[in-house]
Design a protein around this motif. Sequence first.
Motif, PDB file in Angstrom:
ATOM      1  N   ILE A   6       0.841  -1.202   0.000  1.00  0.00           N
ATOM      2  CA  ILE A   6       0.000   0.000   0.000  1.00  0.00           C
ATOM      3  C   ILE A   6       0.874   1.249   0.000  1.00  0.00           C
ATOM      4  CG2 ILE A   6      -1.945  -1.091   1.178  1.00  0.00           C
ATOM      5  CD1 ILE A   6      -0.966   0.284   3.779  1.00  0.00           C
ATOM      6  N   GLY A   7       0.249   2.395  -0.302  1.00  0.00           N
ATOM      7  CA  GLY A   7       0.913   3.677  -0.158  1.00  0.00           C
ATOM      8  C   GLY A   7       0.631   4.266   1.217  1.00  0.00           C
ATOM      9  N   ASN A   8       1.001   5.523   1.398  1.00  0.00           N
ATOM     10  CA  ASN A   8       0.816   6.201   2.679  1.00  0.00           C
ATOM     11  C   ASN A   8      -0.644   6.170   3.123  1.00  0.00           C
ATOM     12  OD1 ASN A   8       2.793   7.391   0.814  1.00  0.00           O
ATOM     13  ND2 ASN A   8       3.462   8.576   2.567  1.00  0.00           N
ATOM     14  N   LYS A   9      -0.869   5.869   4.388  1.00  0.00           N
ATOM     15  CA  LYS A   9      -2.232   5.861   4.906  1.00  0.00           C
ATOM     16  C   LYS A   9      -2.844   7.259   4.912  1.00  0.00           C
ATOM     17  CE  LYS A   9      -2.471   1.684   7.746  1.00  0.00           C
ATOM     18  NZ  LYS A   9      -1.192   1.011   7.547  1.00  0.00           N
ATOM     19  N   ALA A  10      -2.020   8.285   5.047  1.00  0.00           N
ATOM     20  CA  ALA A  10      -2.556   9.646   5.072  1.00  0.00           C
ATOM     21  C   ALA A  10      -3.167  10.044   3.741  1.00  0.00           C
ATOM     22  CB  ALA A  10      -1.461  10.643   5.452  1.00  0.00           C
ATOM     23  N   TYR A  11      -2.605   9.565   2.634  1.00  0.00           N
ATOM     24  CA  TYR A  11      -2.935  10.125   1.326  1.00  0.00           C
ATOM     25  C   TYR A  11      -3.530   9.138   0.312  1.00  0.00           C
ATOM     26  CZ  TYR A  11       0.702  13.369   3.054  1.00  0.00           C
ATOM     27  OH  TYR A  11       1.466  14.220   3.801  1.00  0.00           O
ATOM     28  N   LEU A  36       4.672   7.107  -0.948  1.00  0.00           N
ATOM     29  CA  LEU A  36       4.457   7.687  -2.264  1.00  0.00           C
ATOM     30  C   LEU A  36       5.422   8.838  -2.520  1.00  0.00           C
ATOM     31  CD1 LEU A  36       0.556   7.935  -2.180  1.00  0.00           C
ATOM     32  CD2 LEU A  36       1.926   6.067  -3.101  1.00  0.00           C
ATOM     33  N   TYR A  37       6.024   8.824  -3.699  1.00  0.00           N
ATOM     34  CA  TYR A  37       6.759   9.969  -4.247  1.00  0.00           C
ATOM     35  C   TYR A  37       8.042  10.324  -3.507  1.00  0.00           C
ATOM     36  CZ  TYR A  37       2.031  10.465  -6.101  1.00  0.00           C
ATOM     37  OH  TYR A  37       0.812  10.224  -6.659  1.00  0.00           O
ATOM     38  N   ASN A  38       8.522   9.512  -2.568  1.00  0.00           N
ATOM     39  CA  ASN A  38       9.807   9.853  -1.967  1.00  0.00           C
ATOM     40  C   ASN A  38      10.941   9.348  -2.855  1.00  0.00           C
ATOM     41  OD1 ASN A  38      10.122   7.108  -1.477  1.00  0.00           O
ATOM     42  ND2 ASN A  38      10.276   7.303   0.737  1.00  0.00           N
ATOM     43  N   PRO A 116      -7.841  16.205  -2.869  1.00  0.00           N
ATOM     44  CA  PRO A 116      -6.986  15.046  -2.601  1.00  0.00           C
ATOM     45  C   PRO A 116      -7.116  14.592  -1.147  1.00  0.00           C
ATOM     46  CG  PRO A 116      -5.676  17.040  -2.817  1.00  0.00           C
ATOM     47  CD  PRO A 116      -7.055  17.387  -3.248  1.00  0.00           C
ATOM     48  N   MET A 117      -6.972  13.292  -0.952  1.00  0.00           N
ATOM     49  CA  MET A 117      -7.156  12.724   0.378  1.00  0.00           C
ATOM     50  C   MET A 117      -6.007  13.108   1.303  1.00  0.00           C
ATOM     51  SD  MET A 117      -7.805   8.744   1.349  1.00  0.00           S
ATOM     52  CE  MET A 117      -7.000   7.997   2.766  1.00  0.00           C
ATOM     53  N   ASN A 118      -6.340  13.491   2.515  1.00  0.00           N
ATOM     54  CA  ASN A 118      -5.372  13.695   3.583  1.00  0.00           C
ATOM     55  C   ASN A 118      -6.113  13.562   4.903  1.00  0.00           C
ATOM     56  OD1 ASN A 118      -3.527  14.504   5.503  1.00  0.00           O
ATOM     57  ND2 ASN A 118      -2.718  16.207   4.303  1.00  0.00           N
ATOM     58  N   VAL A 119      -6.039  12.382   5.514  1.00  0.00           N
ATOM     59  CA  VAL A 119      -6.827  12.124   6.721  1.00  0.00           C
ATOM     60  C   VAL A 119      -6.207  12.758   7.970  1.00  0.00           C
ATOM     61  CG1 VAL A 119      -7.749   9.971   5.790  1.00  0.00           C
ATOM     62  CG2 VAL A 119      -5.695   9.911   7.215  1.00  0.00           C
ATOM     63  N   ARG A 120      -5.076  13.449   7.816  1.00  0.00           N
ATOM     64  CA  ARG A 120      -4.460  14.123   8.962  1.00  0.00           C
ATOM     65  C   ARG A 120      -4.818  15.608   9.037  1.00  0.00           C
ATOM     66  NH1 ARG A 120       1.481  11.517   8.262  1.00  0.00           N
ATOM     67  NH2 ARG A 120       1.587  13.155   6.680  1.00  0.00           N
ATOM     68  N   LYS A 121      -5.558  16.104   8.062  1.00  0.00           N
ATOM     69  CA  LYS A 121      -5.839  17.527   7.992  1.00  0.00           C
ATOM     70  C   LYS A 121      -7.337  17.793   8.023  1.00  0.00           C
ATOM     71  CE  LYS A 121      -1.822  19.691   7.277  1.00  0.00           C
ATOM     72  NZ  LYS A 121      -1.370  20.864   8.046  1.00  0.00           N
ATOM     73  N   GLN A 122      -7.689  19.009   8.451  1.00  0.00           N
ATOM     74  CA  GLN A 122      -9.040  19.519   8.242  1.00  0.00           C
ATOM     75  C   GLN A 122      -8.934  21.001   7.905  1.00  0.00           C
ATOM     76  OE1 GLN A 122     -11.990  18.785  11.265  1.00  0.00           O
ATOM     77  NE2 GLN A 122     -13.657  19.329   9.869  1.00  0.00           N
ATOM     78  N   PHE A 123      -9.384  21.341   6.700  1.00  0.00           N
ATOM     79  CA  PHE A 123      -9.337  22.706   6.204  1.00  0.00           C
ATOM     80  C   PHE A 123     -10.726  23.335   6.309  1.00  0.00           C
ATOM     81  CE2 PHE A 123      -6.259  20.296   3.478  1.00  0.00           C
ATOM     82  CZ  PHE A 123      -5.092  20.829   4.011  1.00  0.00           C
ATOM     83  N   SER A 124     -10.771  24.655   6.239  1.00  0.00           N
ATOM     84  CA  SER A 124     -12.057  25.328   6.140  1.00  0.00           C
ATOM     85  C   SER A 124     -12.675  25.011   4.783  1.00  0.00           C
ATOM     86  CB  SER A 124     -11.888  26.832   6.314  1.00  0.00           C
ATOM     87  OG  SER A 124     -10.991  27.353   5.344  1.00  0.00           O
ATOM     88  N   TRP A 211       6.022  10.394   6.946  1.00  0.00           N
ATOM     89  CA  TRP A 211       6.190  10.991   5.625  1.00  0.00           C
ATOM     90  C   TRP A 211       5.190  12.121   5.407  1.00  0.00           C
ATOM     91  CZ3 TRP A 211       4.804   5.651   5.908  1.00  0.00           C
ATOM     92  CH2 TRP A 211       5.908   4.795   6.041  1.00  0.00           C
ATOM     93  N   THR A 212       5.632  13.129   4.675  1.00  0.00           N
ATOM     94  CA  THR A 212       4.783  14.262   4.339  1.00  0.00           C
ATOM     95  C   THR A 212       4.933  14.581   2.863  1.00  0.00           C
ATOM     96  OG1 THR A 212       4.984  15.218   6.548  1.00  0.00           O
ATOM     97  CG2 THR A 212       4.272  16.697   4.796  1.00  0.00           C
ATOM     98  N   ILE A 213       3.818  14.790   2.184  1.00  0.00           N
ATOM     99  CA  ILE A 213       3.819  15.226   0.782  1.00  0.00           C
ATOM    100  C   ILE A 213       3.216  16.626   0.770  1.00  0.00           C
ATOM    101  CG2 ILE A 213       3.024  14.747  -1.559  1.00  0.00           C
ATOM    102  CD1 ILE A 213       2.793  11.805  -0.778  1.00  0.00           C
ATOM    103  N   GLU A 214       4.056  17.609   0.529  1.00  0.00           N
ATOM    104  CA  GLU A 214       3.663  19.001   0.728  1.00  0.00           C
ATOM    105  C   GLU A 214       2.459  19.417  -0.122  1.00  0.00           C
ATOM    106  OE1 GLU A 214       4.360  21.319   2.930  1.00  0.00           O
ATOM    107  OE2 GLU A 214       5.510  19.753   3.938  1.00  0.00           O
TER     108      GLU A 214
END
Length: 222
Positions: A6-11, A36-38, A116-124, A211-214
């Motif tokens: 699998i890839g990153n769970k966050a994304y 992913l993408y590193n 795009p999916m990012n389960v670690r964030k919540q934006f307005s 891991w973080t994908i900016e």
Amino acid sequence: MLKLFIGNKAYSSWSMRGWLAVKQSGLPFEEVTVPLYNEEWNRLREGDEFAPSQGKVPILWEDEVVVWDSLAIVDWLADKVGRDRFWPEDEAARAMARSMAAEMHSSYQHLRREMPMNVRKQFSTPELKPEVLQEIGRVLSLWAQARARYGGTGKFLFGDYCAADIMFAPVATRFVTYSVPLPGFAATYVEALYTHPCVREWIEAAQHEEWTIEKFEQPVQV
């Protein structure tokens, strides 16, 4: 034993679907995360394990048997452990669940690209494009139809948790990440998904990834 890449769970939304499917099967499996993408991504994707899927995740192996693509993984696992573990018992409900899963698999390109999916964030709540709003409307319409016709007293689309919920779970995380206003029934359903043990396990594990994908860490740019 099964081996799931699998890839990153966050994304990685497709990885989430494949992982949830294997968890639903109840079969033991080894999990291998390929960030992913590193700097190692391209090299790892060229390995023998990824050749059948041309470097895409998720990909599931059992000895010499290989299956990739989340919906194919659902179907293969259902053959192994029994289709009733993945699909509603009622024939009409099962037909609708399969249709919804297939539509999720092949559609909603605007929603995927713009949110795009990012389960670690919540934006307005962003100002979403009309084509994204149309696709969100379609998703909510399908959820409403499934709940009204087959949800009964259960918490999920067809009452009990099934493959349709697995396929739509990453969409639910997007609605949370981007603070999409939801009607009451949809908000209740998203809450049910977030409290499902397997979905909760995935999201909690994502919080601890290093891991973080900016490009996925920023709010939607309109």
